[in-house]
Design a protein around this motif. Structure first.
Motif, PDB file in Angstrom:
ATOM      1  N   ASN A   8      49.242  36.053  31.594  1.00  0.00           N
ATOM      2  CA  ASN A   8      48.401  34.876  31.814  1.00  0.00           C
ATOM      3  C   ASN A   8      48.134  34.134  30.515  1.00  0.00           C
ATOM      4  O   ASN A   8      48.111  32.899  30.475  1.00  0.00           O
ATOM      5  N   ASP A   9      47.928  34.881  29.428  1.00  0.00           N
ATOM      6  CA  ASP A   9      47.670  34.230  28.138  1.00  0.00           C
ATOM      7  C   ASP A   9      48.873  33.397  27.697  1.00  0.00           C
ATOM      8  O   ASP A   9      48.718  32.292  27.154  1.00  0.00           O
ATOM      9  N   GLU A  10      50.073  33.913  27.929  1.00  0.00           N
ATOM     10  CA  GLU A  10      51.267  33.164  27.552  1.00  0.00           C
ATOM     11  C   GLU A  10      51.462  31.942  28.452  1.00  0.00           C
ATOM     12  O   GLU A  10      51.856  30.854  27.985  1.00  0.00           O
ATOM     13  N   GLN A  54      50.784  26.240  38.087  1.00  0.00           N
ATOM     14  CA  GLN A  54      51.002  26.718  39.447  1.00  0.00           C
ATOM     15  C   GLN A  54      51.111  28.241  39.496  1.00  0.00           C
ATOM     16  O   GLN A  54      50.567  28.890  40.402  1.00  0.00           O
ATOM     17  N   ARG A  55      51.793  28.803  38.511  1.00  0.00           N
ATOM     18  CA  ARG A  55      51.964  30.254  38.505  1.00  0.00           C
ATOM     19  C   ARG A  55      50.640  30.973  38.259  1.00  0.00           C
ATOM     20  O   ARG A  55      50.382  32.030  38.858  1.00  0.00           O
ATOM     21  N   LEU A  56      49.809  30.436  37.417  1.00  0.00           N
ATOM     22  CA  LEU A  56      48.507  31.043  37.171  1.00  0.00           C
ATOM     23  C   LEU A  56      47.679  31.080  38.454  1.00  0.00           C
ATOM     24  O   LEU A  56      47.078  32.112  38.802  1.00  0.00           O
ATOM     25  N   VAL A  57      47.640  29.962  39.152  1.00  0.00           N
ATOM     26  CA  VAL A  57      46.860  29.895  40.381  1.00  0.00           C
ATOM     27  C   VAL A  57      47.495  30.752  41.472  1.00  0.00           C
ATOM     28  O   VAL A  57      46.802  31.483  42.190  1.00  0.00           O
ATOM     29  N   LEU A  58      48.823  30.681  41.604  1.00  0.00           N
ATOM     30  CA  LEU A  58      49.513  31.456  42.629  1.00  0.00           C
ATOM     31  C   LEU A  58      49.280  32.946  42.443  1.00  0.00           C
ATOM     32  O   LEU A  58      49.033  33.684  43.411  1.00  0.00           O
ATOM     33  N   SER A  59      49.351  33.413  41.211  1.00  0.00           N
ATOM     34  CA  SER A  59      49.117  34.830  40.942  1.00  0.00           C
ATOM     35  C   SER A  59      47.716  35.245  41.377  1.00  0.00           C
ATOM     36  O   SER A  59      47.527  36.312  41.985  1.00  0.00           O
ATOM     37  N   ALA A  60      46.737  34.397  41.087  1.00  0.00           N
ATOM     38  CA  ALA A  60      45.356  34.707  41.491  1.00  0.00           C
ATOM     39  C   ALA A  60      45.228  34.705  43.008  1.00  0.00           C
ATOM     40  O   ALA A  60      44.532  35.556  43.593  1.00  0.00           O
ATOM     41  N   MET A  61      45.892  33.775  43.673  1.00  0.00           N
ATOM     42  CA  MET A  61      45.814  33.713  45.130  1.00  0.00           C
ATOM     43  C   MET A  61      46.458  34.939  45.768  1.00  0.00           C
ATOM     44  O   MET A  61      45.931  35.501  46.741  1.00  0.00           O
ATOM     45  N   MET A  62      47.574  35.368  45.213  1.00  0.00           N
ATOM     46  CA  MET A  62      48.244  36.538  45.772  1.00  0.00           C
ATOM     47  C   MET A  62      47.410  37.796  45.570  1.00  0.00           C
ATOM     48  O   MET A  62      47.294  38.636  46.479  1.00  0.00           O
ATOM     49  N   ALA A  63      46.815  37.922  44.396  1.00  0.00           N
ATOM     50  CA  ALA A  63      45.978  39.096  44.136  1.00  0.00           C
ATOM     51  C   ALA A  63      44.784  39.130  45.081  1.00  0.00           C
ATOM     52  O   ALA A  63      44.415  40.185  45.620  1.00  0.00           O
ATOM     53  N   ALA A  64      44.177  37.966  45.302  1.00  0.00           N
ATOM     54  CA  ALA A  64      43.024  37.909  46.204  1.00  0.00           C
ATOM     55  C   ALA A  64      43.428  38.181  47.643  1.00  0.00           C
ATOM     56  O   ALA A  64      42.674  38.796  48.410  1.00  0.00           O
ATOM     57  N   THR A  65      44.614  37.741  48.031  1.00  0.00           N
ATOM     58  CA  THR A  65      45.090  37.957  49.403  1.00  0.00           C
ATOM     59  C   THR A  65      45.272  39.444  49.677  1.00  0.00           C
ATOM     60  O   THR A  65      45.020  39.919  50.794  1.00  0.00           O
ATOM     61  N   ARG A  66      45.696  40.177  48.660  1.00  0.00           N
ATOM     62  CA  ARG A  66      45.966  41.615  48.839  1.00  0.00           C
ATOM     63  C   ARG A  66      44.684  42.443  48.883  1.00  0.00           C
ATOM     64  O   ARG A  66      44.722  43.614  49.267  1.00  0.00           O
ATOM     65  N   VAL A  76      38.463  34.566  43.777  1.00  0.00           N
ATOM     66  CA  VAL A  76      37.907  33.790  42.674  1.00  0.00           C
ATOM     67  C   VAL A  76      38.991  33.563  41.630  1.00  0.00           C
ATOM     68  O   VAL A  76      39.742  34.475  41.282  1.00  0.00           O
ATOM     69  N   LEU A  77      39.059  32.339  41.110  1.00  0.00           N
ATOM     70  CA  LEU A  77      39.923  32.031  39.978  1.00  0.00           C
ATOM     71  C   LEU A  77      39.210  32.412  38.690  1.00  0.00           C
ATOM     72  O   LEU A  77      38.013  32.149  38.533  1.00  0.00           O
ATOM     73  N   ASP A  78      39.952  33.041  37.761  1.00  0.00           N
ATOM     74  CA  ASP A  78      39.358  33.398  36.482  1.00  0.00           C
ATOM     75  C   ASP A  78      38.838  32.168  35.766  1.00  0.00           C
ATOM     76  O   ASP A  78      39.377  31.060  35.886  1.00  0.00           O
ATOM     77  N   ALA A  79      37.803  32.400  34.958  1.00  0.00           N
ATOM     78  CA  ALA A  79      37.194  31.296  34.213  1.00  0.00           C
ATOM     79  C   ALA A  79      38.200  30.627  33.292  1.00  0.00           C
ATOM     80  O   ALA A  79      38.170  29.396  33.105  1.00  0.00           O
ATOM     81  N   ALA A  80      39.114  31.416  32.724  1.00  0.00           N
ATOM     82  CA  ALA A  80      40.105  30.834  31.803  1.00  0.00           C
ATOM     83  C   ALA A  80      41.033  29.869  32.535  1.00  0.00           C
ATOM     84  O   ALA A  80      41.434  28.829  31.983  1.00  0.00           O
ATOM     85  N   ILE A  81      41.377  30.190  33.781  1.00  0.00           N
ATOM     86  CA  ILE A  81      42.244  29.306  34.547  1.00  0.00           C
ATOM     87  C   ILE A  81      41.506  28.018  34.907  1.00  0.00           C
ATOM     88  O   ILE A  81      42.042  26.909  34.776  1.00  0.00           O
TER      89      ILE A  81
END
Length: 894
Positions: free
Chosen positions: A563-565, A584-596, A602-607
């Protein structure tokens, strides 16, 4: 209709036709109930093949007479064929007289009735529904056409080519005679007989020739044709400037029709268009509509050379014309957009569409190569793979040989093949031969794997930084999953445009080991083996790789970035595509993690902070910001899972939209205030970007207002809806109210309908907006689906009109997963009944609707079992068309 399995047509079985048709004279006595068609065909036997019967295609027509060289000839009829076992010699003239019934032609293929007149659609195999013919693309002939009809009912009579003469006949009838001097296959034939008016423009091209451009529409729509005409003029100018391809006829005509299965059709000199891609005014069309008109007008005009002057040898080569012409219209639209930022926005939009439609197709039961190996119903292969992926294959050629090299290749292609029906291999060979020593030329055999293999390759990239040696080693590897009929895949040629960024976002040199020092910060790597390792030198800090810039190859990329990169790329990458991609990848990763998980999504504050910085960055174009701040849609998110839960994805998606609406509230206020357009309407990149971002901001402000009980922004949105000076702003305000389920949505919808109930294309938007509204979460769940069921009974809804069916039904099933994938299977029951009903009248439309369920195996239970049962019930219907049966059968077999 055919009972049982359809005949499979295979590319490997291709043979030249036993006969050629060199000249065609057609006479039409046009009548909606019974049109009489008389044809005179000048036929030559193909002397390279042994003598054999002449077999002409025909479907749903009534044969009246057949003569050869003016005398009776023995013939017989088989299903779909007229057979002459003993033709009279190697060269002869065949006269055929038959009738067809346009009024009963609900398939909208062949000659059909629509609103103000009679129209044709002959691609792919519609000409056989008009008269008997060798209805295949490699049979090219010169056509002369005489049209006769009632003048009061059909004052405009059009066909391909140049008008030779016109005049009056007895009994209130008239005639027009047309001649097309260029050889063409039957699928490019066209006739229009209708009560139409035209916008006309005389132009002089670079070659010094004068031409007449005409855009024909029904009476009352002429004021909506200025943009289509301007787009046509721009297309003519662009093609002559970019590829030195001039307009080759005395006139070029566009005709708009309300009932049409496709977007448009490139018939030689007489393009027939769906009204959706012709009619546009600020009051009735959005910025997206204006862009669509420009793109489709360009696409069909560019076919004049890439499709008409050089056409396909057989339908397996469909991407020869479609993939190449999509590439050309994308290049045209990017050039029309203006500067680099606007071009990047267009590229992002194209790639987003590719991933949302073509990537799932590549992974589904209907997966097929860009050049298919077999088909049962050719209409099913007018797909995103043939069109959009085909365009990406052409774009990779340009990447490998360079822009000037590609233009040299196009020139050679026309020198070699103008006037002939050829193959994808012929095109690739011309581009390679014009660029000897290029990366394409030396890898041509491997590059052709893009035409031969289905599926989306996976590109894995991993890097290692050596601080002592100041070097960075990048390893690329490609893999491909099995697809129907292809268990094992050969390596592709994958051009990887790339750069390296330091932790501070600065571009780093991309000098490979063994090369002379260079200041270049971007280059193209070519992977044509299973794996490749390359070492970059003079790298002072651990780099962040920016790979696949501009989406240089249609692959799925796994680069292992943290995510930092990704945040570094989002903030600093000089490539707009990869900057958008990182977000898009940052948000998609968060959405997939939340779906599971069952945790609150919640989206991380950094995003969130990174998205805020993009929104507030005044150096970025508004259109780019709108793209970055738009979450991946639910259907795309579902495709990232082996098995997906559409309802959980919907909950996560809506929660994250709520979060962005709340946490960026002040930023949305800023965006709204600072992106108003206070000047006359123009559908250009800058104004369109401002309106897109303002609409996005308004949607988020209304969403937050509904969540908090604040009536102020709901009222402001309703005020915007009432007073908007153009459709983009009016529809944006209405959409904000509808998607947030605001109390004012209902009166706004009612008012919108009353304002535009006479405008068919605007009412399509009204239906689509309601069908695409997100289902409420909680006690009101199911409300949107129930509304759609009610709208199907609306007096303005009809399944007979493809545009209207797509606006409501297709929007529900393709763009609103939570409303369609119901636990009670009501959505699947609706799909089942509609596919069956539509198939009886319009198989092309039905087969496209059937494809909404081809990814059923990716659904979790209980949806998977319910979907399978619905598919099985449709497959059990005894009289399905070949088009629909192929789709449901392959879906069940997958």
């Amino acid at each position: 209709m055919r009972e049982g399995p359809a005949l499979t047509i295979r590319r490997a079985d291709y043979t030249e036709p036993a006969y050629w048709i060199r000249n065609v004279e057609l006479t039409f006595d046009l009548d909606p109930a019974k049109t009489i068609v008389s044809s005179r065909l000048v036929i030559e036997r193909n002397l390279s093949l042994p003598p054999q019967p002449l077999k002409l295609h025909g479907e749903d027509i009534t044969l009246l007479r057949v003569q050869a060289n003016g005398e009776s000839v023995s013939f017989r009829q088989e299903p779909g064929l007229l057979v002459i076992d003993n033709p009279p010699g190697d060269n002869f003239t065949l006269d055929i007289r038959n009738t067809c019934c346009p009024d009963k032609n609900t398939q909208l293929s062949g000659l059909f009735s629509s609103d103000s007149g009679l129209f044709t659609q002959c691609e792919a195999e519609g000409f056989r529904r008009i008269t008997y013919f060798l209805d295949r693309p490699d049979v090219m002939a010169v056509y002369t056409v005489l049209l006769r009809a009632d003048k009061k009912r059909y004052p405009v009579l059009l066909s391909n080519g140049n008008l030779l003469e016109e005049g009056e006949l007895e009994g209130g009838r008239h005639y027009a005679k047309w001649h097309d001097p260029f050889r063409k296959p039957s699928y490019l034939f066209a006739v229009v007989a209708a009560d139409l008016v035209a916008r006309e423009q005389q132009i002089r091209t670079r070659s010094g020739r004068d031409h007449l451009l005409q855009v024909y529409v029904r009476r009352g729509d002429l004021d909506k044709t200025e943009h289509a005409m301007n787009s046509l003029i721009a297309s003519v100018v662009w093609d002559e400037a970019r590829f030195k391809l001039p307009l080759d006829l005395e006139r070029f005509m566009i005709v708009a029709v309300g009932d049409f299965n496709m977007g448009a059709m490139e018939n030689k000199g007489l393009n027939i268009f769906n009204t959706k891609f012709v009619l546009a005014s600020p009051a009735t069309a959005t910025d997206v509509d204006f862009a669509g008109v420009e793109s489709v007008v360009g696409h069909e005009y560019f076919h004049n050379w890439t499709g008409n002057r050089i056409t396909c040898r057989d339908w397996f080569q469909l991407s020869l014309k479609e993939g190449l012409t999509v590439f050309r219209d994308q290049e045209f639209s990017m050039d029309m957009a203006g500067g680099p930022s606007a071009k990047a926005v267009k590229r992002i939009e194209d790639v987003r569409g590719l991933r949302q439609v073509q990537f799932p197709e590549d992974a589904g039961p209907m997966a097929h190569p860009v050049r298919p190996d077999e088909y049962q119903a050719i209409n099913n292969f007018y797909t995103a793979t043939v069109y959009e992926k085909g365009a990406e294959v052409v774009r990779m050629m340009q990447t490998l040989v360079g822009r000037e090299g590609f233009e040299r290749g196009m020139t050679l292609y026309f020198q070699r093949h103008d006037g002939f029906a050829v193959t994808c291999d012929d095109f690739a060979q011309a581009i390679a031969d014009a660029n000897p020593g290029s990366m394409l030329s030396v890898r041509l055999d491997k590059f052709k794997n893009w035409y031969a293999q289905a599926g989306t390759p996976q590109l894995k990239a991993r890097g290692h930084y050596n601080a002592e040696q100041r070097s960075y080693t990048l390893t690329l590897a490609q893999t491909s999953q099995p697809s129907p009929g292809q268990a094992h895949k050969l390596p592709y040629v994958i051009p990887v445009q790339m750069g390296l960024l330091g932790p501070d976002g600065q571009a780093l040199p991309v000098q490979l080991e063994g090369e002379y020092p260079s200041s270049a910060t971007e280059r193209v790597l070519v992977l044509d083996e299973p794996s490749l390792s390359l070492t970059f030198v003079n790298i002072d800090v651990p780099p962040v790789p920016s790979l696949l810039r501009g989406f240089s190859a249609p692959v799925r990329l796994d680069d292992g970035l943290s995510n930092d990169e990704l945040l570094i790329l989002l903030k600093h990458d000089s490539d707009p595509f990869n900057r958008w991609e990182a977000g898009q990848r940052l948000v998609l990763s968060a959405m997939m993690a939340a779906t599971r998980s069952d945790a609150p999504p919640v989206l991380d504050a950094a995003i969130v902070e990174a998205l805020r910085s993009v929104l507030r960055d005044e150096t970025l174009d508004a259109a780019f910001k709108e793209l970055v701040l738009t979450l991946p849609n639910e259907r795309y998110v579902a495709e990232q899972f082996e098995v997906s839960d559409p309802q959980r994805i919907h909950v996560v998606h809506e929660a994250m939209r709520d979060q962005l609406a709340a946490e960026l509230h002040a930023d949305w206020l800023w965006a709204w205030d600072n992106h108003q357009v206070n000047e006359g309407y123009r559908p250009d990149a800058q104004q369109s970007g401002y309106r897109a971002l303002a609409n996005r901001a308004l949607a988020m402000l209304v969403r937050h207002a509904v969540a908090t009980g604040d009536e102020v922004w709901q009222g402001k949105a309703y005020g915007r809806f009432k007073t908007a000076g153009n459709m983009t702003e009016r529809l944006g305000a209405l959409q904000a109210l509808v998607e947030a389920h605001a109390a004012l949505a209902e009166p706004a919808l009612a008012r919108f309908y009353e304002m535009f109930k006479g405008e068919a294309l605007v009412i399509d938007k009204w239906f689509a907006l309601q069908a695409g509204a997100p289902e409420p979460i909680g006690p009101n769940a199911g409300r949107v689906f129930e509304r759609i069921q009610a709208l199907m009974k609306h007096p303005d809804f009809s399944l007979k009109n493809p545009n209207r069916a797509r606006s409501l039904i297709f929007t529900l099933m393709s763009a609103n997963p939570a409303a369609f994938h119901r636990a009670d299977a009501a959505g699947y029951a609706l799909w089942e009944s509609l596919v069956t009903d539509i198939d009886a009248a319009n198989p092309q439309l039905a087969s496209r609707l059937a494809r909404m369920m081809e990814r059923w195996r990716r659904l979790a239970e209980p949806w998977q079992s319910a979907a399978r049962d619905a598919l099985a019930r449709v497959a059990a219907q005894p009289n399905l068309s070949d088009d629909t049966r192929e789709v449901v059968s392959r879906a069940l077999e997958s």
